[in-house]
Design an enzyme around this catalytic site. Structure first.
Site, PDB file in Angstrom:
ATOM      1  N   CYS A  47       0.850  -1.183   0.000  1.00 40.90           N
ATOM      2  CA  CYS A  47       0.000   0.000   0.000  1.00 40.90           C
ATOM      3  C   CYS A  47       0.893   1.243   0.000  1.00 40.90           C
ATOM      4  O   CYS A  47       1.796   1.357   0.838  1.00 40.90           O
ATOM      5  CB  CYS A  47      -0.903  -0.006   1.233  1.00 40.90           C
ATOM      6  SG  CYS A  47      -1.920   1.481   1.398  1.00 40.90           S
ATOM      7  N   CYS A  50       0.455   3.208   3.491  1.00 37.87           N
ATOM      8  CA  CYS A  50       0.915   2.712   4.799  1.00 37.87           C
ATOM      9  C   CYS A  50       1.982   1.624   4.738  1.00 37.87           C
ATOM     10  O   CYS A  50       2.529   1.246   5.767  1.00 37.87           O
ATOM     11  CB  CYS A  50      -0.273   2.210   5.620  1.00 37.87           C
ATOM     12  SG  CYS A  50      -0.997   0.673   5.027  1.00 37.87           S
ATOM     13  N   CYS A  96      -7.416  -1.084   1.526  1.00 34.29           N
ATOM     14  CA  CYS A  96      -6.377  -1.591   2.411  1.00 34.29           C
ATOM     15  C   CYS A  96      -6.991  -1.799   3.794  1.00 34.29           C
ATOM     16  O   CYS A  96      -7.619  -0.892   4.343  1.00 34.29           O
ATOM     17  CB  CYS A  96      -5.225  -0.591   2.482  1.00 34.29           C
ATOM     18  SG  CYS A  96      -3.936  -1.037   3.675  1.00 34.29           S
ATOM     19  N   CYS A  99      -5.134   0.783   6.545  1.00 36.66           N
ATOM     20  CA  CYS A  99      -5.325   2.241   6.574  1.00 36.66           C
ATOM     21  C   CYS A  99      -6.601   2.703   5.878  1.00 36.66           C
ATOM     22  O   CYS A  99      -6.841   3.905   5.792  1.00 36.66           O
ATOM     23  CB  CYS A  99      -4.112   2.948   5.988  1.00 36.66           C
ATOM     24  SG  CYS A  99      -3.914   2.755   4.208  1.00 36.66           S
ATOM     25  N   CYS A 121      -8.497  -5.337  -9.838  1.00 40.78           N
ATOM     26  CA  CYS A 121      -8.095  -4.267 -10.738  1.00 40.78           C
ATOM     27  C   CYS A 121      -7.665  -3.093  -9.856  1.00 40.78           C
ATOM     28  O   CYS A 121      -8.502  -2.414  -9.261  1.00 40.78           O
ATOM     29  CB  CYS A 121      -9.296  -3.925 -11.613  1.00 40.78           C
ATOM     30  SG  CYS A 121      -8.977  -2.680 -12.847  1.00 40.78           S
TER      31      CYS A 121
END
Length: 133
Positions: A47, A50, A96, A99, A121
Site C-alpha cells: 500500500c 501505509c 487496504c 489504513c 483491478c
C-alpha cells in the site's frame, strides 16, 4: 491487523495530490497510464499510503484492462471488500485493511482462467513495488 488512523491533513501532507485523490477520495487513475500496468518485476506490492503488503507478483496477470491485475491478495486479511453502488453500477471496492485507503475494485467470473477467477483491478498509484532481491 493494527489500524492506521490519520487526519485528512496528515494524509494530505504524506501523499501527493494524485495519490490523495485515489487513495483517500476513491478516485481512479486513467487506464494504461500507471507505472505498474505492464510491470513484470518479481516482488511484493505494498500500500502506497501505509506500506502494508497487499499483493505478490506471482498473482499478477495480464488482463489488458489498463490497470495492474491480480487474482488474489497476498493475505485475505490484507484487503477489505466493500459494496460500491457508485457510477450507476454494482461493483466491489477493494480497500487496504490497515489504513482504509482505496485500491481499486475486484471482479469475479470474467473468464481469465486464473486460479480464483477473480481480477483485482488496482490503481498503480495505490501501490509501491518492492522488488525481490
Amino acid at each position: 491487523m493494527e489500524k492506521i488512523r490519520k487526519s485528512e491533513e496528515e494524509w494530505r501532507a504524506q501523499l501527493n495530490p494524485e495519490e490523495f485523490r485515489v487513495l483517500r477520495r476513491a478516485g481512479t487513475e486513467r487506464p494504461f497510464t500507471g507505472e505498474y500496468t505492464d510491470t513484470k518485476t518479481v516482488g511484493v506490492y505494498r500500500c502506497r499510503a501505509c506500506g502494508t503488503e497487499l499483493f505478490r507478483s506471482e498473482t499478477k496477470f495480464d488482463s489488458h484492462c489498463g490497470w495492474p491485475s491480480f487474482y488474489a491478495p497476498s493475505d485475505s486479511d490484507a484487503v477489505v471488500l466493500i459494496e460500491d453502488r457508485s457510477m450507476g453500477m454494482l461493483r466491489t471496492e477493494v480497500r487496504c485493511a490497515a489504513c482504509d485507503s482505496h485500491l481499486g475494485h475486484v471482479f469475479h467470473g470474467e473468464g481469465y482462467g486464473t486460479p480464483t477467477d477473480d481480477r483485482y483491478c488496482i490503481n498503480s498509484v495505490s501501490l509501491n513495488l518492492e522488488p525481490a532481491e
